[in-house]
Design an enzyme around this catalytic site. Structure first.
Site, PDB file in Angstrom:
ATOM      1  N   THR A  97       1.439   0.898   7.597  1.00 26.34           N
ATOM      2  CA  THR A  97       0.293   0.311   7.655  1.00 26.34           C
ATOM      3  C   THR A  97       0.867  -1.225   6.326  1.00 26.34           C
ATOM      4  O   THR A  97       1.179  -1.061   5.455  1.00 26.34           O
ATOM      5  CB  THR A  97      -0.589   1.015   6.418  1.00 26.34           C
ATOM      6  OG1 THR A  97      -0.857   2.186   6.958  1.00 26.34           O
ATOM      7  CG2 THR A  97      -2.003   0.081   6.009  1.00 26.34           C
ATOM      8  N   LYS A 172      -7.002  -1.206  11.012  1.00 30.02           N
ATOM      9  CA  LYS A 172      -6.531  -0.500   9.624  1.00 30.02           C
ATOM     10  C   LYS A 172      -7.086  -0.864   8.604  1.00 30.02           C
ATOM     11  O   LYS A 172      -7.594  -0.056   7.623  1.00 30.02           O
ATOM     12  CB  LYS A 172      -5.127  -0.196   9.652  1.00 30.02           C
ATOM     13  CG  LYS A 172      -4.676   0.528   8.480  1.00 30.02           C
ATOM     14  CD  LYS A 172      -4.939   1.994   8.663  1.00 30.02           C
ATOM     15  CE  LYS A 172      -4.544   2.707   7.401  1.00 30.02           C
ATOM     16  NZ  LYS A 172      -4.683   4.110   7.452  1.00 30.02           N
ATOM     17  N   LYS A 240      -1.827  -0.567  -2.415  1.00 29.84           N
ATOM     18  CA  LYS A 240      -0.863  -1.565  -1.514  1.00 29.84           C
ATOM     19  C   LYS A 240      -1.852  -1.975  -0.276  1.00 29.84           C
ATOM     20  O   LYS A 240      -1.893  -3.043   0.085  1.00 29.84           O
ATOM     21  CB  LYS A 240       0.313  -0.702  -1.017  1.00 29.84           C
ATOM     22  CG  LYS A 240       1.055  -1.535  -0.191  1.00 29.84           C
ATOM     23  CD  LYS A 240       0.946  -1.041   1.445  1.00 29.84           C
ATOM     24  CE  LYS A 240       1.435   0.578   1.879  1.00 29.84           C
ATOM     25  NZ  LYS A 240       1.118   0.734   3.118  1.00 29.84           N
TER      26      LYS A 240
HETATM   27  N1  LIG Z   1       0.655   9.458   3.697  1.00 31.48           N
HETATM   28  C1  LIG Z   1      -0.582   8.985   4.323  1.00 31.48           C
HETATM   29  O1  LIG Z   1      -1.502  10.290   4.079  1.00 31.48           O
HETATM   30  C2  LIG Z   1      -0.695   7.872   5.091  1.00 31.48           C
HETATM   31  C3  LIG Z   1      -1.835   8.067   5.752  1.00 31.48           C
HETATM   32  C4  LIG Z   1      -1.908   6.764   6.748  1.00 31.48           C
HETATM   33  C5  LIG Z   1      -1.130   5.681   6.691  1.00 31.48           C
HETATM   34  N2  LIG Z   1       0.139   5.809   5.912  1.00 31.48           N
HETATM   35  C6  LIG Z   1       0.991   4.864   5.766  1.00 31.48           C
HETATM   36  O2  LIG Z   1       2.292   5.177   6.368  1.00 31.48           O
HETATM   37  C7  LIG Z   1       3.444   4.587   5.927  1.00 31.48           C
HETATM   38  C8  LIG Z   1       4.407   5.911   5.528  1.00 31.48           C
HETATM   39  O3  LIG Z   1       3.695   6.346   4.453  1.00 31.48           O
HETATM   40  P1  LIG Z   1       4.205   7.833   3.734  1.00 31.48           P
HETATM   41  O4  LIG Z   1       3.302   8.555   3.295  1.00 31.48           O
HETATM   42  O5  LIG Z   1       5.149   8.705   5.090  1.00 31.48           O
HETATM   43  O6  LIG Z   1       5.218   7.093   3.125  1.00 31.48           O
HETATM   44  P2  LIG Z   1       6.639   8.052   2.395  1.00 31.48           P
HETATM   45  O7  LIG Z   1       6.610   9.508   2.338  1.00 31.48           O
HETATM   46  O8  LIG Z   1       6.909   7.294   1.072  1.00 31.48           O
HETATM   47  O9  LIG Z   1       7.924   7.550   3.356  1.00 31.48           O
HETATM   48  C9  LIG Z   1       8.560   6.204   3.492  1.00 31.48           C
HETATM   49  C10 LIG Z   1       9.478   6.355   4.452  1.00 31.48           C
HETATM   50  O10 LIG Z   1       9.955   4.838   4.658  1.00 31.48           O
HETATM   51  C11 LIG Z   1      11.235   4.631   4.305  1.00 31.48           C
HETATM   52  N3  LIG Z   1      11.535   3.562   3.523  1.00 31.48           N
HETATM   53  C12 LIG Z   1      10.985   2.714   2.649  1.00 31.48           C
HETATM   54  N4  LIG Z   1      11.508   1.897   2.409  1.00 31.48           N
HETATM   55  C13 LIG Z   1      12.727   1.606   3.201  1.00 31.48           C
HETATM   56  C14 LIG Z   1      13.472   0.347   3.349  1.00 31.48           C
HETATM   57  N5  LIG Z   1      13.568  -0.834   2.648  1.00 31.48           N
HETATM   58  N6  LIG Z   1      14.539   0.787   4.353  1.00 31.48           N
HETATM   59  C15 LIG Z   1      14.405   1.868   5.016  1.00 31.48           C
HETATM   60  N7  LIG Z   1      13.639   2.800   4.955  1.00 31.48           N
HETATM   61  C16 LIG Z   1      12.563   2.590   3.954  1.00 31.48           C
HETATM   62  C17 LIG Z   1      11.418   5.879   3.305  1.00 31.48           C
HETATM   63  O11 LIG Z   1      12.814   6.197   3.342  1.00 31.48           O
HETATM   64  P3  LIG Z   1      13.381   7.337   1.987  1.00 31.48           P
HETATM   65  O12 LIG Z   1      13.247   8.668   2.496  1.00 31.48           O
HETATM   66  O13 LIG Z   1      14.893   6.900   1.931  1.00 31.48           O
HETATM   67  O14 LIG Z   1      12.610   6.755   0.732  1.00 31.48           O
HETATM   68  C18 LIG Z   1      10.732   7.188   3.879  1.00 31.48           C
HETATM   69  O15 LIG Z   1      11.199   7.498   5.103  1.00 31.48           O
HETATM   70  C19 LIG Z   1       3.056   3.748   4.661  1.00 31.48           C
HETATM   71  O16 LIG Z   1       2.567   2.422   5.359  1.00 31.48           O
HETATM   72  C20 LIG Z   1       1.574   4.371   4.574  1.00 31.48           C
HETATM   73  O17 LIG Z   1       0.467   3.441   3.816  1.00 31.48           O
HETATM   74  C21 LIG Z   1       0.161   7.017   5.027  1.00 31.48           C
END
Ligand SMILES: NC(=O)c1ccc[n+]([C@@H]2O[C@H](COP(=O)([O-])OP(=O)(O)OC[C@H]3O[C@@H](n4cnc5c(N)ncnc54)[C@H](OP(=O)(O)O)[C@@H]3O)[C@@H](O)[C@H]2O)c1
Length: 295
Positions: A97, A172, A240
């Protein structure tokens, strides 16, 4: 079946990449924290690489699901990023997102080098990612989307091309604007029901069959009443996303007064220590404040 790389094995990416492999695709993963990639390979199979550049080499599709604009730039156009090795004709699918601006920027960079880029943010949360039932809203070129659609079908119950690059992210934003008001209204309704001496579960049983029904009501009212927020979509992530909406609204002239107010409420939830709580924790703020004001 296709050769696919998946970058970012977080809450969402980990199960999404798993669905790709289970559908028979040849999957290579990359995660910044290498231990998570090793865990994924041990659980599902496939292989892992140490950098996005190595993971993207030789792939037909490279899929990402990282945190925000800067994370997305890091894994694409940053040093050792995927765009250094993404082959002409390959398609980059981004589930982060993020802003419409970064989507248009990366689409332009990709196109100039004969590659595809589809912005494809998702809705459905962790549960949707795990069950392979996400809703995916896409922006980009029709021919790139047509090739990407069967790939994302591995974890989608619905996907649709909304328009040119950035349109998935704009859609979104609409989703997040709608949710912010819905959750605050539900929190206020439940909070009021308790204060009025009603049985809130009985209230929801009745009104959920009427015009007030919503996904949030169905899926969150029980945990809101129980004060359980240690799961789901984090307040930090929602702030965010809302910041992205406000930034876009400043450009397109849209008025978002309720979303702006709810964003301030989320700032107060953060101050209560709830940055990682589910977004339904808006009710915790109401309960905390009204305890101070009780007549
Ligand atoms: N969670 C939800 O319910 C949900 C629902 C809809 C949309 N989203 C969106 O989906 C996206 C991911 O969400 P999530 O919940 O999966 O987040 P998350 O669990 O925090 O995972 C983030 C991922 O991105 C990686 N990452 C972050 N910064 C990075 C960088 N600079 N270089 C390389 N890798 C990096 C992290 O690596 P590390 O493991 O090393 O930290 C991790 O694999 C976000 O944009 C969020 O807004 C989430």
């Amino acid at each position: 079946m296709a050769k696919v790389a998946f970058l970012g094995l977080g809450v969402m990416g980990y199960p999404m990449a798993g669905h790709l492999l289970k559908k028979g695709h040849e999957v290579t993963v990359y995660n910044r924290t290498a231990a998570k990639a090793a865990k994924w390979v041990a659980e599902f199979g496939g292989s892992s690489k140490a950098t996005p550049r190595e993971a993207a080499a030789g792939q037909a599709f490279v899929v990402a699901c990282v945190g925000n604009d800067e994370d997305l730039r890091a894994v694409t156009i940053g040093p050792r990023g995927a765009f250094e090795s993404l082959e002409a004709g390959a398609i980059f699918i981004d589930h982060t997102t993020a802003s419409a601006i970064v989507a248009r920027e990366l689409h332009a960079v990709a196109k100039a080098a004969g590659k595809g880029f589809v912005d494809a943010p998702v809705s459905g949360g962790q549960a949707g990612a795990e069950s392979g039932a996400l809703t995916i809203m896409c922006g980009g070129d029709a021919d790139d989307y047509a090739r990407a659609e069967p790939i994302v079908a591995a974890y989608a119950k619905a996907s649709r091309l909304m328009g040119p690059a950035g349109s998935g992210q704009l859609t979104k934003m609409v989703n997040q604007i709608c949710i912010s008001g819905l959750v605050q209204a539900l929190a206020e309704g439940l909070h009021f029901a308790k204060r009025a001496g009603l049985d809130p579960d009985a209230v929801i049983e009745v009104i959920s069959k009427g015009a007030a029904q919503s996904w949030q009501m169905e899926n969150r009212h029980k945990t809101m009443l129980a004060g359980e927020f240690d799961f789901g979509f984090a307040v930090n992530w929602m702030r965010k996303d809302l910041a992205i909406c406000f930034d876009e609204a400043r450009r397109n002239g849209a008025s978002l007064p309720a979303a702006a107010l709810v964003d301030q409420f989320y700032a107060e939830v953060q101050a209560l220590g709830g940055g990682r709580w589910d977004t339904s924790s808006l009710i915790a703020r109401l309960e905390a404040f009204s305890a101070l004001q009780k007549p």
